[in-house]
Design an enzyme around this catalytic site. Structure first.
Site, PDB file in Angstrom:
ATOM      1  N   ARG A  51     -16.649   3.171   5.119  1.00  0.00           N
ATOM      2  CA  ARG A  51     -15.500   2.955   6.009  1.00  0.00           C
ATOM      3  C   ARG A  51     -15.205   4.206   6.827  1.00  0.00           C
ATOM      4  O   ARG A  51     -14.904   4.120   8.015  1.00  0.00           O
ATOM      5  CB  ARG A  51     -14.280   2.528   5.184  1.00  0.00           C
ATOM      6  CG  ARG A  51     -12.968   2.462   5.958  1.00  0.00           C
ATOM      7  CD  ARG A  51     -13.051   1.533   7.174  1.00  0.00           C
ATOM      8  NE  ARG A  51     -11.904   1.635   8.029  1.00  0.00           N
ATOM      9  CZ  ARG A  51     -11.738   2.531   9.016  1.00  0.00           C
ATOM     10  NH1 ARG A  51     -12.670   3.441   9.269  1.00  0.00           N
ATOM     11  NH2 ARG A  51     -10.663   2.522   9.759  1.00  0.00           N
ATOM     12  N   LEU A  65      -5.397   7.390   5.010  1.00  0.00           N
ATOM     13  CA  LEU A  65      -5.340   6.091   4.340  1.00  0.00           C
ATOM     14  C   LEU A  65      -6.753   5.509   4.194  1.00  0.00           C
ATOM     15  O   LEU A  65      -7.104   4.513   4.817  1.00  0.00           O
ATOM     16  CB  LEU A  65      -4.429   5.147   5.138  1.00  0.00           C
ATOM     17  CG  LEU A  65      -4.204   3.720   4.655  1.00  0.00           C
ATOM     18  CD1 LEU A  65      -3.749   3.665   3.207  1.00  0.00           C
ATOM     19  CD2 LEU A  65      -3.212   3.014   5.560  1.00  0.00           C
ATOM     20  N   PRO A  66      -7.592   6.152   3.379  1.00  0.00           N
ATOM     21  CA  PRO A  66      -8.924   5.586   3.168  1.00  0.00           C
ATOM     22  C   PRO A  66      -8.805   4.228   2.474  1.00  0.00           C
ATOM     23  O   PRO A  66      -7.985   4.061   1.569  1.00  0.00           O
ATOM     24  CB  PRO A  66      -9.625   6.616   2.282  1.00  0.00           C
ATOM     25  CG  PRO A  66      -8.564   7.474   1.720  1.00  0.00           C
ATOM     26  CD  PRO A  66      -7.374   7.363   2.609  1.00  0.00           C
ATOM     27  N   HIS A  67      -9.596   3.276   2.932  1.00  0.00           N
ATOM     28  CA  HIS A  67      -9.519   1.934   2.377  1.00  0.00           C
ATOM     29  C   HIS A  67     -10.873   1.255   2.497  1.00  0.00           C
ATOM     30  O   HIS A  67     -11.680   1.607   3.360  1.00  0.00           O
ATOM     31  CB  HIS A  67      -8.448   1.101   3.101  1.00  0.00           C
ATOM     32  CG  HIS A  67      -8.646   1.045   4.579  1.00  0.00           C
ATOM     33  ND1 HIS A  67      -8.253   2.082   5.424  1.00  0.00           N
ATOM     34  CD2 HIS A  67      -9.198   0.103   5.376  1.00  0.00           C
ATOM     35  CE1 HIS A  67      -8.548   1.753   6.671  1.00  0.00           C
ATOM     36  NE2 HIS A  67      -9.128   0.565   6.663  1.00  0.00           N
ATOM     37  N   ALA A  68     -11.089   0.294   1.594  1.00  0.00           N
ATOM     38  CA  ALA A  68     -12.364  -0.425   1.604  1.00  0.00           C
ATOM     39  C   ALA A  68     -12.242  -1.695   0.779  1.00  0.00           C
ATOM     40  O   ALA A  68     -11.380  -1.798  -0.092  1.00  0.00           O
ATOM     41  CB  ALA A  68     -13.474   0.452   1.034  1.00  0.00           C
TER      42      ALA A  68
END
Length: 156
Positions: A51, A65-68
């Site tokens: 991501r 806001l790292p997201h996956a």
């Protein structure tokens, strides 16, 4: 759904030591696994790094806001980390990041994760919330700030 629905006190970490974005992502994946051993560290790390390759999740103001999506995940999972020292994160404002909220969503989810991302992003746009998190003396205090700030309902 409230932020407290996918964030638990054991996934709030203060003064995390990570000096690079990849090291931070690896530590976040390990912390998710520590909280729930069924979560595959390698899968989470690979998904978060993939991501980030699409574009940095550093949203500015010292926040990322790292997201996956993670295929085998049974539900949403959040993790908050306040770093002991800010790190370079290629944020949109060019500033280093000192607070991170990582969000994992089930792989089968289509678009409902947008509501969760918006709720977290909205919370961290609030300068008072960011300051309270910077000043939190314990993980329990930080969790309280996040849970209070997460009261608005979001759709799953």
């Amino acid at each position: 759904m409230r932020i407290a629905d996918f964030l638990t006190p054991d996934r709030v970490v203060l003064d995390l030591r990570a000096r690079t974005k990849p090291r931070l992502i690896a530590e976040v994946a390990a912390r998710f696994n520590r909280s729930d051993p069924s979560i595959d560290i390698a899968a989470v790390e690979a998904a978060l790094l993939a991501r980030e390759r699409l574009g940095s999740t550093g949203l500015g103001g010292g926040f990322a806001l790292p997201h996956a999506r993670v295929e085998a995940l049974p539900g949403y999972r959040g993790l908050f980390a306040r770093l002991d020292k800010p790190i370079e994160f290629e944020a949109i404002d060019g500033a280093p990041v000192s607070m991170v909220f990582a969000l994992l969503t089930p792989g089968a989810e289509a678009s409902s994760h947008v509501g969760a991302l918006a709720a977290v992003s909205r919370l961290f746009r609030d300068a008072a919330v960011r300051e309270r998190l910077r000043q939190a003396k314990s993980a329990a205090d930080a969790f309280q700030v996040l849970a209070e700030g997460g009261k608005p309902e979001i759709s799953p």
